[in-house]
Design an enzyme around this catalytic site. Sequence first.
Site, PDB file in Angstrom:
ATOM      1  N   ASN A  44      -4.321  -0.420   5.314  1.00 49.73           N
ATOM      2  CA  ASN A  44      -3.705  -0.448   6.643  1.00 49.73           C
ATOM      3  C   ASN A  44      -2.635  -1.516   6.833  1.00 49.73           C
ATOM      4  OD1 ASN A  44      -5.678   1.518   7.010  1.00 49.73           O
ATOM      5  ND2 ASN A  44      -6.084   0.914   9.110  1.00 49.73           N
ATOM      6  N   LYS A  93     -15.970   0.850   4.040  1.00 50.33           N
ATOM      7  CA  LYS A  93     -14.740   1.315   4.681  1.00 50.33           C
ATOM      8  C   LYS A  93     -13.830   0.150   5.036  1.00 50.33           C
ATOM      9  CE  LYS A  93     -12.861   4.163   8.368  1.00 50.33           C
ATOM     10  NZ  LYS A  93     -13.107   4.950   9.603  1.00 50.33           N
TER      11      LYS A  93
END
Length: 317
Positions: free
Chosen positions: A185, A177
């Site tokens: 992001n 992740k």
Amino acid sequence: MIAILGAGSLGRLWAATLPAGQVAFVPRPQTSAESPYYRFHPVNGEPVPTSVPWLTPCQSPDLLLVTTKAGDTLSALQATLPSIPESTPIVLFQNGMGSQQAVSEHWPERSVLAASTTEGANRPSPDRLIHAGRGQTWVGALSGNAECHLETVVERLARSGLAIAPEADILARLWHKLVINAGINPFTAILDCANGDLLSQAFYQRWIAPLCREISNISQISGQPAEAPEAIRHRIEAVARSTSANTSSMRADVIAGRPTEIDYMNGYLSELGQRLGVKTPVNQMLTEQVKQLTRPYQQQESCDGQPPLQDLHPNRR
């Protein structure tokens, strides 16, 4: 009783989906005296009015979910754990990596587990929670004394109706992740765009390939499964497309003027690279640019009179 430390989007998602009467938020010094009330908008269905009580001093939770931002986790637990039984397992839901290991090392006597989730949730206003997309949550033991709690923790979290599974190698899952977050992001925060829109941006197109090369080099040297830069990019872009309308947590933090978790994503990769002797100029650049976004506007003008970062990227409002 399940106690939730952190009443942000993810904490409120768990509070809204777990059985009513079995969950309470842990009060923190900055919280209001009123119990959190909000309207929960599930993926499918009508909004549900939700009111969650605060944990009282006489209550003794038998499970603690920690959904604070990564940078707040240690201080929040230092203030909370003196009133939580040592036998209570702790499940950490932080983005990125670094904060989970810090908690496990700081409290070796505690049963610490970590979770990696792809559930999407956001708060367009303080009294609304949107479940933006269903995902999957994996839970695994970080400390040896947490192994015996894993099955029970998974069973209890499954009562939420969300998809939960045990994970034998939770650090590998967290790394997986981390790589995705590091490739989505910071770009969405800098460019002020939804996940899917970053793929056509010149800034993203310029830096994604060298970023993936850095991550690939770090993966091999740090003992993570070897993965070619092209495969890393493919995974990042597949997630960006599948969550194309979503706003990343980092972009939401920048818009709201909150500190981001960049130090636990690209900042973590940059520091890990330095320890391993791997050059990480792209991770360093992305980390610094995101940090500039969260500094007061008047401090963003550089010493040579260049405009602040928002003006350098016309997408930013």
